[in-house]
Scaffold this active site. Structure first.
Site, PDB file in Angstrom:
ATOM      1  CG  ASP A  45      16.320   0.135   4.892  1.00 49.40           C
ATOM      2  OD1 ASP A  45      15.091  -0.072   4.974  1.00 49.40           O
ATOM      3  OD2 ASP A  45      17.070   0.150   5.898  1.00 49.40           O
ATOM      4  CG  ASP A  84      14.548   3.889   4.601  1.00 44.48           C
ATOM      5  OD1 ASP A  84      14.587   4.563   5.651  1.00 44.48           O
ATOM      6  OD2 ASP A  84      14.093   2.730   4.547  1.00 44.48           O
ATOM      7  CD  GLU A 116      14.834   1.019  10.392  1.00 40.88           C
ATOM      8  OE1 GLU A 116      15.323   0.301  11.299  1.00 40.88           O
ATOM      9  OE2 GLU A 116      14.531   0.575   9.268  1.00 40.88           O
ATOM     10  CD  GLU A 179       8.053  -1.997   9.789  1.00 41.80           C
ATOM     11  OE1 GLU A 179       8.754  -1.035   9.421  1.00 41.80           O
ATOM     12  OE2 GLU A 179       8.181  -3.158   9.356  1.00 41.80           O
TER      13      GLU A 179
HETATM   14  O1  KIV Z   1      12.265   0.264   4.036  1.00 38.04           O
HETATM   15  C1  KIV Z   1      11.036   0.386   3.963  1.00 38.04           C
HETATM   16  O2  KIV Z   1      10.404   0.030   2.962  1.00 38.04           O
HETATM   17  C2  KIV Z   1      10.351   0.942   5.119  1.00 38.04           C
HETATM   18  C3  KIV Z   1       8.854   0.926   5.106  1.00 38.04           C
HETATM   19  C4  KIV Z   1       8.371  -0.447   5.309  1.00 38.04           C
HETATM   20  C5  KIV Z   1       8.271   1.862   6.087  1.00 38.04           C
HETATM   21  O3  KIV Z   1      10.974   1.380   6.034  1.00 38.04           O
END
Ligand code: KIV
Length: 262
Positions: A45, A84, A116, A179
């Site tokens: 995302d 994501d 997340e 992260e």
């Molecule tokens: O959205 C994304 O690109 C991510 C990565 C940075 C792990 O969550």
């Protein structure tokens, strides 16, 4: 060519083989990333920031993620494609989370989803995994909680991070993204888990590494975080090419006979 699956990733951790991951958001880059030998392609995302020009990932919608995941999946033969889950696609209820996770596999060709959060999303991870959908967790600096964290800040609460990692593993996550975590804490988390950890700004001891493609290629001309290494300067090259095109058209140097029909 061995297709990357959750089983292959588990074996790579067991064998001490590093896992490579990158984001991609469209067909041509997905194909290049896949052919470079990257193991996991995340349709992140982060596209809200690096493709759409937003200041956070919060405005990204499910329909946008499905669209981008579908065009990425079309370009990938070997890597595992992970979709994501965007902000508010899994937070409101567990049943909505399962339904939205399912869309990534059913409509977009992903093989897994990422969301997340740690202990607070363990029940959600459990329900999605129970539906047969592999789930990658993401703890530490979680950009969808930017307002709660008071900014994009390194997360240092060791006990909470270790607990989050254990809870997402117990809930059935096949992997976890770490992260913005000090390397000493990531090292402890990685040693304590049986599932692979994929780091971004989390040091060298994670089982694998992920970067945002536009940071790596120098396509992102906005803020680039300290942990992102630039391996190319594509924005600079693109600007030079575009400037040359404009100049040649103005000066009548393009098109030539070579680019014209008889
Ligand atoms: O959205 C994304 O690109 C991510 C990565 C940075 C792990 O969550």
């Amino acid at each position: 060519m061995e297709k990357i699956t959750v089983t292959v990733l588990a074996r790579m951790k067991a064998d001490g083989q590093k896992i490579t991951a990158l984001t991609a958001y469209d067909f041509p880059f997905a194909r290049m990333v896949d052919e470079s030998g990257v193991d996991i392609i995340l349709v992140g995302d982060s596209l809200g920031m690096v493709v759409q020009g937003e200041t956070s990932t919060l405005p990204v919608t499910m329909d946008q993620m499905i669209y981008h995941t579908r065009i990425v999946a079309r370009g990938v033969k070997r890597a595992m494609v992970v979709g994501d889950m965007p902000f508010m696609s899994y937070q409101a209820s567990v049943s909505q989370a399962v339904e939205n996770a399912g869309r990534f596999l059913k409509e977009a060709g992903a093989s897994a989803v990422k969301l997340e959060g740690g202990a607070s999303v363990a029940r959600t991870i459990e329900a999605i995994a129970a539906a047969g959908i592999p789930v990658q967790a993401h703890i530490g600096l979680t950009p969808q909680s930017v307002h709660q964290m008071g900014g994009f800040k390194v997360q240092r609460q060791e006990d909470k991070l270790l607990d989050d990692a254990k809870k997402v593993q117990d809930a059935g996550a096949f992997s976890v993204v770490l992260e913005g975590i000090p390397f000493a804490i990531s090292q402890k988390i990685t040693a304590s888990l049986s599932i692979p950890t994929i780091g971004i700004g989390a040091g060298a001891d994670c089982d694998g590494q992920i970067l945002v493609l536009h940071d790596l290629l120098g396509l992102n001309e906005g803020h680039v975080p300290k942990f992102a290494k630039r391996y190319a300067q594509l924005a600079k090259d693109a600007r030079a090419a575009l400037g040359q095109y404009v100049g040649e058209v103005k000066e009548k140097a393009f098109p030539t006979k070579e680019h014209s029909f008889k």
